[in-house]
Design a protein around this motif. Structure first.
Motif, PDB file in Angstrom:
ATOM      1  N   THR A  80       0.811  -1.228   0.000  1.00  0.00           N
ATOM      2  CA  THR A  80       0.000   0.000   0.000  1.00  0.00           C
ATOM      3  C   THR A  80       0.839   1.271   0.000  1.00  0.00           C
TER       4      THR A  80
ATOM      5  N   MET B  23       1.654   1.374  -5.056  1.00  0.00           N
ATOM      6  CA  MET B  23       0.372   1.812  -5.604  1.00  0.00           C
ATOM      7  C   MET B  23       0.566   2.463  -6.973  1.00  0.00           C
TER       8      MET B  23
ATOM      9  N   PRO C 189      -1.962   7.658  -5.974  1.00  0.00           N
ATOM     10  CA  PRO C 189      -1.420   6.592  -5.123  1.00  0.00           C
ATOM     11  C   PRO C 189      -1.614   6.835  -3.633  1.00  0.00           C
TER      12      PRO C 189
ATOM     13  N   GLY D 272      -3.836   4.232  -1.794  1.00  0.00           N
ATOM     14  CA  GLY D 272      -3.119   3.521  -0.739  1.00  0.00           C
ATOM     15  C   GLY D 272      -3.867   3.570   0.580  1.00  0.00           C
TER      16      GLY D 272
END
Length: 360
Positions: free
Chosen positions: A43, A48, A82, A86
């Motif tokens: 994550t 990501m 991201p 995430g």
């Protein structure tokens, strides 16, 4: 499957007509590969970003001209998204296994399916799974299948309704893998199975079981499907029609009245007009209309994932409760339920016909 093989070691043997000096060969099998959407490896920002870059660079998912889309994707979207993605994945992450729920569930489905198929076909079938984006990659799994003696492969995208951003792109990736192989296995792809009676029965079972456990029966069941731009429908993609028919067939299987179940679509992305109504807005409108108790099911997903565990369970739930709703019940995807695995086995028996015969 006609070449006789003399067994040497587990999984290997010598062709009966070959000289003694011939190297061991993998015993011939038929492979079954379940293909799911995909998962990031972790994550953090870079994990990501890699995952989102692969996903959002797929022109089946975003089909804008690359010269327009890639600069926007690389300089703006992949700089910011991201972080938010995430955060969403961290809220549902399987910390025990350090992997996404989608990966955990797909593995469990594969293990149960392998046991059922082994009971039917013995050692003649090999079962594995891959992801369209992320790992295990489609190419790596198909290469492993071939190395284990699978000269014939049934490739099974885990999408009940056909969609070009789901079923088609999974198949595309399998065909790309074949393009890299000197010796290609024969391959069959599994078509949409949203009309299969066992799939519909499993869906209905999940609703009936959920309703039995609720103190108050929902006045509305919302079947929420992943959305697509309306343009896809106009260009011939049957996904929207498959979704509408799934809802109707589920209603008939449950014996519900028409007003007891609605169809809606989630996960809108980008400025285009998408098929609707949008689930997040529809549930709020239901609350304003006086529906205080609703349930949501997601028939387009074979496995729970970020779109169900985070988007439905958090964002869509909050929209309903904020608008005055009182009880919001999410009915999980079919995942590795026994009746779901039974349905997948029945679909596969049809696709394996002519390649394998059952022991029953």
């Amino acid at each position: 499957m006609s070449d006789a093989i003399l067994k040497d070691a587990p999984g290997e043997g010598r062709l009966a007509h070959a000289p003694a000096s011939h190297p061991p060969v993998a015993r011939k099998r038929v492979g079954v590969v379940l293909a799911n959407l995909g998962t990031p490896d972790a994550t953090d920002y870079w994990s990501m970003r890699r995952y989102l870059n692969e996903f959002l660079s797929d022109q089946r998912v975003v089909d804008y001209a690359r010269w327009k889309w890639q600069p926007l994707l690389q300089t703006i979207i992949l700089t910011k998204r991201p972080f938010s993605s995430g955060k969403a994945y961290r809220s549902i992450w399987n910390t025990e296994r350090d992997e996404s729920p989608l990966l955990t569930i797909t593995r469990a489905q594969t293990e149960k399916l392998a046991a059922r198929l082994k009971a039917l076909y013995g050692d003649a079938v090999e079962v594995d799974f891959c992801m369209r984006y992320g790992n295990p990659s489609t190419i790596s799994v198909l290469e492993q299948m071939q190395a284990r003696g699978c000269e014939r492969i049934v490739f099974f995208p885990l999408y009940p309704q056909y969609g070009s951003p789901t079923t088609a792109t999974a198949n595309d990736q399998a065909f790309r893998a074949l393009m890299t192989m000197k010796w290609q296995p024969a391959i069959r792809t599994v078509p949409a199975y949203f009309e299969h009676p066992s799939y519909l029965r499993a869906l209905a079972n999940s609703v009936e079981e959920a309703y039995r456990d609720l103190a108050t029966r929902p006045s509305k069941l919302v079947a929420s499907y992943h959305g697509v731009p309306e343009r896809y429908l106009l260009e011939g993609d049957p996904y929207h029609c498959h979704c509408q028919k799934t809802t109707r067939l589920l209603r008939e299987t449950l014996g519900f009245d028409e007003e007891e179940i609605d169809t809606a679509f989630q996960s809108k992305f980008g400025p285009e007009k998408w098929v609707g109504p949008a689930t997040v807005e529809h549930v709020a409108e239901l609350a304003r209309q006086g529906h205080k108790h609703i349930a949501v099911i997601s028939p387009a997903f074979a496995s729970d994932c970020v779109e169900t565990l985070e988007e439905i369970e958090e964002e869509i739930r909050e929209s309903f409760l904020h608008a005055g709703g009182e009880t919001f019940s999410y009915i999980p995807c079919l995942n590795d339920r026994d009746d779901h695995v039974h349905a997948l086995v029945e679909v596969l028996e049809n696709e394996l016909a002519g390649w394998l015969s059952t022991s029953r």
